[in-house]
Design an enzyme around this catalytic site. Structure first.
Site, PDB file in Angstrom:
ATOM      1  CE  LYS A  10       0.769   0.995   4.670  1.00 41.62           C
ATOM      2  NZ  LYS A  10       1.842   2.737   4.649  1.00 41.62           N
ATOM      3  N   PRO A  99      10.053  -4.734   1.371  1.00 38.93           N
ATOM      4  CG  PRO A  99      10.884  -2.602   1.317  1.00 38.93           C
ATOM      5  CD  PRO A  99       9.976  -3.567   0.256  1.00 38.93           C
ATOM      6  CG  MET A 100      10.536  -7.070   7.326  1.00 41.46           C
ATOM      7  SD  MET A 100      11.009  -7.667   8.185  1.00 41.46           S
ATOM      8  CE  MET A 100      10.773  -7.089  10.278  1.00 41.46           C
ATOM      9  CG  ASP A 141      -1.788   0.279   8.327  1.00 39.33           C
ATOM     10  OD1 ASP A 141      -1.727   1.417   8.893  1.00 39.33           O
ATOM     11  OD2 ASP A 141       0.089   0.051   7.793  1.00 39.33           O
TER      12      ASP A 141
END
EC number: 2.7.1.148
Length: 283
Positions: A10, A99-100, A141
């Site tokens: 997102k 990616p974190m 989220d």
């Protein structure tokens, strides 16, 4: 039977911090839109009631992983309400592209995909509202990914109103750093008093992100990435970072800029979509 499940990224097309509650959580107004790009979860049902994550994430214990937590939460709630078929379990693996600490919602999206997929595969019959309520206990989220439509979010991110912003093309860049959300939200210089505005007003304004000034100040890599993108197109931070994005009207324009990306920047081009790729697969 569907075994490959999209877990899309997102973007926060805008993000404004409107206050801070007594419990420390920040109130905000933000606009979520999905990308036609993300992780993929491979889920195979088991009949022995066990949950196995076959692709551990470095630095994260399996039982702490949102994927496993989401599966166990659904299993518990469905079982307690008599909606879990006996022996329901799953083998889960992930093709990780997001990616974190990037601000693309990877972990939240993974959790939502697990809730939606296992509810379908196990035939539990929970409604989207029930799944979104479960998702909120895993992260603010998660519900927007469960519901699967672009949304304007208020409160601490849990009050969602479906919207249909233009579906533009984006060049999304990861500057090579991971930004833990608390680092941004605990910064004393973070703007916390942006006036609340209506959806209609916000959609007509130039979009921005209140977290961007803090991310640029604290992480020179973010500052460098944004400085480069801004030479080509309107650009800003997504979420609390570290990813930044530039918007374009066409894919070809975005790819022309991608070809000029510096070697230190990991970047990709994707289209913004108002219907989640996960939900598109279920139609």
């Amino acid at each position: 039977m569907m075994t490959h499940w999209p877990s899309p990224a997102k973007l926060n097309l805008f993000l404004y911090i409107t206050g801070q509650r007594a419990d420390g959580y920040h109130t905000l107004q933000t606009l979520f839109q999905f990308l036609d790009y993300g992780d993929t979860l491979h889920i195979e049902p088991r009949r022995d009631g066990e949950i196995h994550l076959l692709t551990p994430v470095t630095g994260v214990e399996n039982e702490d992983n949102l994927i496993v937590r989401a599966a166990r939460l659904l299993m518990k709630v469905a079982s307690e309400s008599g909606r879990l078929p006996a022996g329901s379990g799953a083998d889960i693996s992930i093709e990780k592209r997001l990616p974190m600490g990037g601000g693309l919602g990877g972990g939240s999206s993974n959790a939502a995909t697990v809730l939606v997929a296992l509810n379908h595969l196990w035939q539990c019959g929970l409604s989207i509202d029930e799944l979104a309520t479960l998702g909120l206990t895993l992260g603010a989220d998660v519900p927007v990914f469960v519901r699967g439509h672009a949304a304007f979010a208020e409160g601490v991110g849990e009050i969602l109103t479906p919207v249909n912003p233009p579906e533009k093309w984006y060049l999304v860049a990861h500057p090579g750093v991971s930004i833990p959300t608390p680092v941004i939200f605990k910064d004393p210089q973070l703007p916390r008093n942006t006036p609340k505005r209506s959806i209609d007003t916000l959609l007509k304004c130039e979009f921005s992100n209140d977290c961007e000034v803090i991310a640029r100040k604290r992480f020179r890599e973010v500052d460098a990435a944004l400085s480069w993108l801004l030479e080509y197109a309107p650009s800003r931070l997504t979420g609390t970072g570290a990813c930044v994005f530039a918007e374009f009207d066409t894919e070809s324009c975005a790819r022309q800029v991608l070809e000029q990306a510096p070697e230190w920047l990991n970047a990709f081009v994707a289209k913004g979509v108002n219907l989640s790729p996960l939900h598109r697969e279920l139609l």
